[in-house]
Structure formats: C-alpha cells, structure tokens
Design an enzyme around this catalytic site. Structure first.
Site, mmCIF file in Angstrom:
data_model
loop_
_atom_site.group_PDB
_atom_site.id
_atom_site.type_symbol
_atom_site.label_atom_id
_atom_site.label_comp_id
_atom_site.label_asym_id
_atom_site.label_seq_id
_atom_site.Cartn_x
_atom_site.Cartn_y
_atom_site.Cartn_z
ATOM 1 N N SER A 16 -2.552 49.711 57.580
ATOM 2 C CA SER A 16 -3.649 49.169 58.385
ATOM 3 C C SER A 16 -4.691 50.239 58.691
ATOM 4 C CB SER A 16 -3.104 48.600 59.698
ATOM 5 O OG SER A 16 -2.048 47.716 59.431
HETATM 6 N N1 SAM Z 1 1.741 48.809 60.039
HETATM 7 C C1 SAM Z 1 1.920 49.084 58.638
HETATM 8 C C2 SAM Z 1 1.487 50.480 58.285
HETATM 9 O O1 SAM Z 1 1.115 51.234 59.196
HETATM 10 O O2 SAM Z 1 1.557 50.833 57.101
HETATM 11 C C3 SAM Z 1 1.186 48.084 57.798
HETATM 12 C C4 SAM Z 1 1.835 46.784 57.791
HETATM 13 S S1 SAM Z 1 1.257 45.726 56.505
HETATM 14 C C5 SAM Z 1 -0.331 45.303 57.065
HETATM 15 C C6 SAM Z 1 2.278 44.302 56.834
HETATM 16 C C7 SAM Z 1 3.705 44.480 56.382
HETATM 17 O O3 SAM Z 1 4.439 43.353 56.867
HETATM 18 C C8 SAM Z 1 3.878 44.494 54.882
HETATM 19 O O4 SAM Z 1 4.531 45.653 54.478
HETATM 20 C C9 SAM Z 1 4.725 43.253 54.596
HETATM 21 O O5 SAM Z 1 5.625 43.403 53.523
HETATM 22 C C10 SAM Z 1 5.448 43.092 55.918
HETATM 23 N N2 SAM Z 1 5.983 41.750 56.181
HETATM 24 C C11 SAM Z 1 5.449 40.550 55.920
HETATM 25 N N3 SAM Z 1 6.278 39.560 56.315
HETATM 26 C C12 SAM Z 1 7.373 40.174 56.853
HETATM 27 C C13 SAM Z 1 8.586 39.710 57.436
HETATM 28 N N4 SAM Z 1 8.873 38.408 57.566
HETATM 29 N N5 SAM Z 1 9.476 40.611 57.881
HETATM 30 C C14 SAM Z 1 9.240 41.950 57.758
HETATM 31 N N6 SAM Z 1 8.124 42.448 57.202
HETATM 32 C C15 SAM Z 1 7.196 41.579 56.766
#
Ligand code: SAM
Length: 216
Positions: free
Chosen positions: A62
């Site tokens: 993000s």
């Molecule tokens: N905060 C993170 C960083 O600093 O790199 C970025 C997060 S990214 C925008 C969103 C993440 O949520 C992705 O890696 C995705 O695979 C994960 N995600 C989506 N659905 C999910 C779920 N049901 N459980 C766990 N992770 C999930």
C-alpha cells in the site's frame, strides 16, 4: 536505524506528515522501517515515493500515506494485541509491530506470507506471528484483539472479525465496491458496534468466505 535510504525515508515521512498525519509514534515507526526491503529488488529506487507498488502474485504494497493514515486511525497502544488481515509484503505488519505488544497477521497467498516471515526475521521483529489462512474468518485461538486492521477491500466487515474484537476495541476496514472503498472504523460496544465512515481508498479485494468470492 537502517542507514540505507535514510534521506529518502525522511522525505517520505515529511510528505506523509504534510498530508495531515500527525501521530508522532506512527511517524517514528515509518522512519524506522526500511520500506525498500519490502518491495522487489528492481523497485527499490521507487520504494519511498507515495505510491502503491506491485509485490507479485497480483498484489500490492500500500501507498505510504494510506499505511500512515490507517495506522493513525487505528490508535494502536503499546500494550495492544493486533490482528491484521492481508499481510502482503509485511510492511504494514512491521509498522504495527513497532507500536503494539503483539501482531497476528493472516495472508491468503502462501508465497507472500513466507516472504513476509523472512522479512520479520531479518528485521528482528519478534512480536509478529504470520500465517497463511483466510483472514475473513479471523484467528479465534488468539482472540480477543484490541485492534483489527483489514488491508484489502471488502463488501462489508466480516462478522467473525467483529466477534473477535474486544469490547472497546477498534476494527478498521476499507468497505465498499471492488473499484473504490471508504475507510470504515467500527468501535465494539457492550451491545453492538458504532460505525464511522471516512475517506475514499482503493484496495485489492478481500477474497474469502466472508469477503468477495473471487479476485475479479
Ligand atoms: N498492507 C500490505 C503491505 O503493507 O504490503 C498490503 C496488503 S495488500 C493491499 C492486500 C493483501 O490482502 C494481499 O496480499 C492479499 O493477498 C491479501 N488478502 C486478500 N484477501 C485475503 C484474505 N481473505 N485473507 C488474508 N489475506 C487476504
């Protein structure tokens, strides 16, 4: 403090501050965590600009401002136990680890979870536990949590997450459609929750049992 990219990191923090993030603990944590270690090697030069960047598996790290703003809204205290849903690169996880007692983080894509575990180890962040799992069902063995942060966009807050929040605790989640969401904060009350809607954001989808059914 990691000496590499110190100048760029300071500039990033000043930029985030200029956009209105004032919580000194959040700014200090962002000054301490080497964001370039959370992006693919060939993108390190861009790590400190205010953009989301690709991290593989179709996912993103993000934007620094959004990480800072979400962390500020979450009002994390030193004694808190925090659940994060969506570890991604682990950058936000590392920021939370500096501010709280324990961080439990769930990521559905195992490659990303393993890379994030390695990064926590390299940085010596020992109060973090990361698992590959559908975070929409939460982590009931470790509940209740003082704070829950969801870092992917959901149609609505998953009920298990609200259940796993301590009374008085806060849950922050990007809620809305697939293209655009709003930052929504839930405060858990003795009976029910209080919901406040904040600024617009754009996140990759939260895919799981209590989220979107598919990525697209
Ligand atoms: N905060 C993170 C960083 O600093 O790199 C970025 C997060 S990214 C925008 C969103 C993440 O949520 C992705 O890696 C995705 O695979 C994960 N995600 C989506 N659905 C999910 C779920 N049901 N459980 C766990 N992770 C999930």
């Amino acid at each position: 403090m990691n000496p590499e990219f110190t100048y760029q990191r300071d500039r990033m923090v000043r930029l985030v501050e200029a956009r209105g993030v004032r919580d000194a603990r959040v700014l200090e944590a962002m000054r301490a965590i080497p964001r370039h270690q959370f992006v693919p090697e060939h993108m390190r030069a861009q790590a400190y600009s205010d953009h989301a960047l690709p991290i593989g598996s179709n996912q993103t790290i993000s934007q620094p401002y959004v990480v800072a703003r979400m962390t500020e809204l979450l009002k994390v205290e030193a004694g808190h136990s925090v659940l994060e849903v969506g570890t991604g690169s682990g950058y936000q996880t590392a920021i939370l680890s500096k501010l709280s007692k324990r961080v439990f983080s769930l990521e559905r894509i195992s490659d990303l979870a393993h890379q994030a575990i390695d990064r926590m180890r390299q940085l010596g962040l020992e109060n973090v536990k990361i698992q590959t799992f559908d975070g929409t069902v939460g982590w009931s063995d470790m509940a209740p949590f003082d704070r829950i942060l969801v870092t992917a966009g959901a149609p609505k807050a998953p009920q298990p997450l609200i259940e796993q929040l301590r009374v008085g605790g806060l849950l922050l989640i990007p809620e809305g459609g697939r293209q655009e969401q709003r930052l929504v904060v839930y405060r858990k009350l003795r009976h029910g929750v209080r919901r406040s809607v904040g600024e617009p954001v754009m996140f990759v989808p939260l895919v799981g049992r209590h989220g979107w059914e598919k990525e697209q």
